[in-house]
Design a protein around this motif. Structure first.
Motif, PDB file in Angstrom:
ATOM      1  N   PHE A  66     112.739 -43.648 110.185  1.00  0.00           N
ATOM      2  CA  PHE A  66     113.080 -44.858 110.930  1.00  0.00           C
ATOM      3  C   PHE A  66     113.292 -46.028 109.959  1.00  0.00           C
ATOM      4  O   PHE A  66     112.525 -46.208 109.018  1.00  0.00           O
ATOM      5  N   SER A  67     114.328 -46.784 110.266  1.00  0.00           N
ATOM      6  CA  SER A  67     114.752 -47.811 109.310  1.00  0.00           C
ATOM      7  C   SER A  67     114.202 -49.190 109.662  1.00  0.00           C
ATOM      8  O   SER A  67     114.239 -49.603 110.825  1.00  0.00           O
ATOM      9  N   PRO A  68     113.717 -49.922 108.654  1.00  0.00           N
ATOM     10  CA  PRO A  68     113.237 -51.288 108.924  1.00  0.00           C
ATOM     11  C   PRO A  68     114.385 -52.257 109.225  1.00  0.00           C
ATOM     12  O   PRO A  68     114.175 -53.309 109.808  1.00  0.00           O
ATOM     13  N   VAL A  69     115.610 -51.871 108.816  1.00  0.00           N
ATOM     14  CA  VAL A  69     116.774 -52.741 109.077  1.00  0.00           C
ATOM     15  C   VAL A  69     117.204 -52.599 110.536  1.00  0.00           C
ATOM     16  O   VAL A  69     117.433 -53.597 111.240  1.00  0.00           O
ATOM     17  N   LYS A  70     117.270 -51.334 111.002  1.00  0.00           N
ATOM     18  CA  LYS A  70     117.692 -51.098 112.393  1.00  0.00           C
ATOM     19  C   LYS A  70     116.586 -51.437 113.385  1.00  0.00           C
ATOM     20  O   LYS A  70     116.848 -51.656 114.563  1.00  0.00           O
ATOM     21  N   ASP A  71     115.349 -51.441 112.904  1.00  0.00           N
ATOM     22  CA  ASP A  71     114.173 -51.719 113.746  1.00  0.00           C
ATOM     23  C   ASP A  71     114.136 -50.789 114.973  1.00  0.00           C
ATOM     24  O   ASP A  71     114.030 -51.243 116.111  1.00  0.00           O
ATOM     25  N   HIS A 113     106.817 -50.897 109.761  1.00  0.00           N
ATOM     26  CA  HIS A 113     107.795 -51.578 108.917  1.00  0.00           C
ATOM     27  C   HIS A 113     107.327 -51.566 107.463  1.00  0.00           C
ATOM     28  O   HIS A 113     108.097 -51.288 106.551  1.00  0.00           O
ATOM     29  N   SER A 114     106.051 -51.902 107.298  1.00  0.00           N
ATOM     30  CA  SER A 114     105.460 -51.985 105.971  1.00  0.00           C
ATOM     31  C   SER A 114     105.556 -50.639 105.241  1.00  0.00           C
ATOM     32  O   SER A 114     105.956 -50.583 104.077  1.00  0.00           O
ATOM     33  N   LEU A 126     108.006 -47.103 101.157  1.00  0.00           N
ATOM     34  CA  LEU A 126     108.707 -45.858 100.788  1.00  0.00           C
ATOM     35  C   LEU A 126     110.055 -46.146 100.143  1.00  0.00           C
ATOM     36  O   LEU A 126     110.539 -45.362  99.327  1.00  0.00           O
ATOM     37  N   ARG A 127     110.645 -47.285 100.512  1.00  0.00           N
ATOM     38  CA  ARG A 127     111.948 -47.655  99.949  1.00  0.00           C
ATOM     39  C   ARG A 127     111.793 -48.538  98.701  1.00  0.00           C
ATOM     40  O   ARG A 127     112.780 -49.062  98.185  1.00  0.00           O
ATOM     41  N   GLY A 128     110.537 -48.764  98.301  1.00  0.00           N
ATOM     42  CA  GLY A 128     110.271 -49.507  97.066  1.00  0.00           C
ATOM     43  C   GLY A 128     110.283 -51.016  97.210  1.00  0.00           C
ATOM     44  O   GLY A 128     110.227 -51.728  96.212  1.00  0.00           O
ATOM     45  N   ARG A 129     110.347 -51.519  98.462  1.00  0.00           N
ATOM     46  CA  ARG A 129     110.374 -52.981  98.661  1.00  0.00           C
ATOM     47  C   ARG A 129     108.963 -53.477  98.997  1.00  0.00           C
ATOM     48  O   ARG A 129     108.660 -53.828 100.147  1.00  0.00           O
ATOM     49  N   ILE A 130     108.119 -53.493  97.973  1.00  0.00           N
ATOM     50  CA  ILE A 130     106.699 -53.775  98.150  1.00  0.00           C
ATOM     51  C   ILE A 130     106.443 -55.201  98.647  1.00  0.00           C
ATOM     52  O   ILE A 130     105.632 -55.421  99.546  1.00  0.00           O
ATOM     53  N   SER A 131     107.139 -56.180  98.048  1.00  0.00           N
ATOM     54  CA  SER A 131     106.867 -57.583  98.415  1.00  0.00           C
ATOM     55  C   SER A 131     107.231 -57.855  99.873  1.00  0.00           C
ATOM     56  O   SER A 131     106.541 -58.594 100.569  1.00  0.00           O
ATOM     57  N   GLU A 132     108.309 -57.207 100.350  1.00  0.00           N
ATOM     58  CA  GLU A 132     108.689 -57.348 101.754  1.00  0.00           C
ATOM     59  C   GLU A 132     107.655 -56.664 102.658  1.00  0.00           C
ATOM     60  O   GLU A 132     107.386 -57.131 103.761  1.00  0.00           O
ATOM     61  N   ALA A 133     107.121 -55.558 102.159  1.00  0.00           N
ATOM     62  CA  ALA A 133     106.109 -54.813 102.920  1.00  0.00           C
ATOM     63  C   ALA A 133     104.876 -55.682 103.172  1.00  0.00           C
ATOM     64  O   ALA A 133     104.272 -55.628 104.248  1.00  0.00           O
ATOM     65  N   TYR A 134     104.524 -56.502 102.180  1.00  0.00           N
ATOM     66  CA  TYR A 134     103.386 -57.421 102.319  1.00  0.00           C
ATOM     67  C   TYR A 134     103.623 -58.432 103.439  1.00  0.00           C
ATOM     68  O   TYR A 134     102.700 -58.821 104.139  1.00  0.00           O
ATOM     69  N   ASP A 135     104.896 -58.853 103.566  1.00  0.00           N
ATOM     70  CA  ASP A 135     105.214 -59.831 104.611  1.00  0.00           C
ATOM     71  C   ASP A 135     105.026 -59.249 106.008  1.00  0.00           C
ATOM     72  O   ASP A 135     104.649 -59.957 106.940  1.00  0.00           O
ATOM     73  N   TRP A 136     105.311 -57.962 106.148  1.00  0.00           N
ATOM     74  CA  TRP A 136     105.189 -57.335 107.469  1.00  0.00           C
ATOM     75  C   TRP A 136     103.742 -57.072 107.846  1.00  0.00           C
ATOM     76  O   TRP A 136     103.346 -57.308 108.972  1.00  0.00           O
TER      77      TRP A 136
END
Lengths: 180, 155
Positions: B44-49, B72-73, B78-88
């Protein structure tokens, strides 16, 4: 300490490749323990914790059936007891979340309910106030006859009217005798 | 005995051990469950939600909970976007590390269990102790939140 290594010697001496006979309730115990562990992890995640009630109950049932089978046959019960305890704790955590969510929901409902009641009361009061201080104009037409009544039911006007009426009837005692 | 027969015997012995020894069976199943969690996060994609699991607590109470945004996090980690994961979800990474550590532990401990038959009991004791410790370190904020919510209601 749970002995997970217990093989109870039932497959010793058997030629390899043949299925070994499990002690009574062992498979149920493993199923119960796995379900209980997964339930426990789900139960501590607040978003989905409430769902954990279902696998929790399933794990308790599995462990209970397994325990009864094991005690009938005198088989080891360690895995079953571990599964039962973990499942019971997980179900309790999940149940507490249902309770918490339900109570918070009630609080919200009470808050909103009171707000709605207050709004209705305010509106009602405003309508009554406006009616009391408004001019009432009634027109009746029947067979070419017209009757028009215009009143200004201001509180002050009505007070004056009452005072005038009282002045006219000062000789009449219209108070009720409370002693009777 | 030919090498082929020896290999066949080894595989059937292994199958037999997995069937008869609960520890190995539990490890195998839990590995599958953890892999499913990662598969879910990757699919499941965090972009498509388009996550099928929604926060039941938020639905019932109208208030967001401490674990909101965990899916989302996970997907973002898993996609390597750690800083964005923290925001979620601020605790997303530590829960992700718990699952990743458990996946590694299930495999490593199973291999050790199969190779060292003498110290199996000790191995299970270590496994349980480490797993409980990791669990509480990772899920402590969630446990704390549940406990505090219950206390608030009781007050």
């Amino acid at each position: 300490m749970e002995d997970f290594t217990t093989n109870t010697g039932q497959n010793q001496g058997q030629p390899s490749g043949q299925p070994s006979k499990q002690p009574a309730g062992q498979n149920l115990g493993v199923a119960a323990l796995i379900t209980a562990i997964v339930t426990f992890v789900i139960a501590v995640i607040p978003c989905v914790g409430i769902i954990a009630m279902i696998p929790g109950i399933i794990a308790i049932v599995l462990a209970s059936v397994g325990l009864s089978q094991a005690s009938r046959n005198g088989a080891p019960r360690g895995v079953l007891v571990a599964g039962l305890i973990i499942a019971a704790v997980a179900t309790l955590i999940s149940f507490s979340q249902i309770f918490v969510a339900g109570r918070i929901g009630d609080k919200f409902q009470n808050k909103w309910g009171k707000d709605i009641e207050n709004v209705i009361d305010d509106v009602q009061q405003n309508v009554l106030d406006e009616l009391e201080n408004s001019n009432i104009n009634i027109k009746v037409e029947s067979d070419g006859n017209k009757v028009e009544i215009t009143t200004n039911p201001d509180k002050q006007d009505r007070h004056q009217e009452l005072e005038e009426l009282e002045k006219d009837n000062t000789g009449i005692n219209d108070t009720l005798d409370k002693k009777k | 005995m030919t090498p082929w027969t020896r290999k066949n015997n080894y595989v059937s012995d292994l199958k037999d051990r997995f069937r008869s020894e609960p520890y190995l069976l539990i490890n195998l199943t839990l590995t599958g469950v953890i892999l499913l969690v990662f598969l879910y996060s990757g699919f499941f994609s965090p972009v498509k939600d388009n996550y099928p699991v929604v926060c039941i607590h938020e639905k019932l109470t109208g208030e967001p909970c401490v674990s909101c945004g965990l899916s989302h996090s996970f997907s973002l980690i898993l996609r390597g976007r750690i800083s964005e994961a923290y925001d979620w979800n601020i605790y997303g990474l530590r829960v992700f590390i718990f699952f990743a550590a458990q996946l590694i532990m299930r495999i490593v401990f199973s291999v050790f269990y199969l190779k060292n038959a003498d110290s199996n009991k000790q191995l299970i004791t270590y496994d349980i102790a480490v797993s409980i410790m990791l669990f509480f370190v990772s899920f402590l904020p969630y446990v704390e939140w549940i406990f505090n919510q219950a206390l608030k209601i009781l007050d």
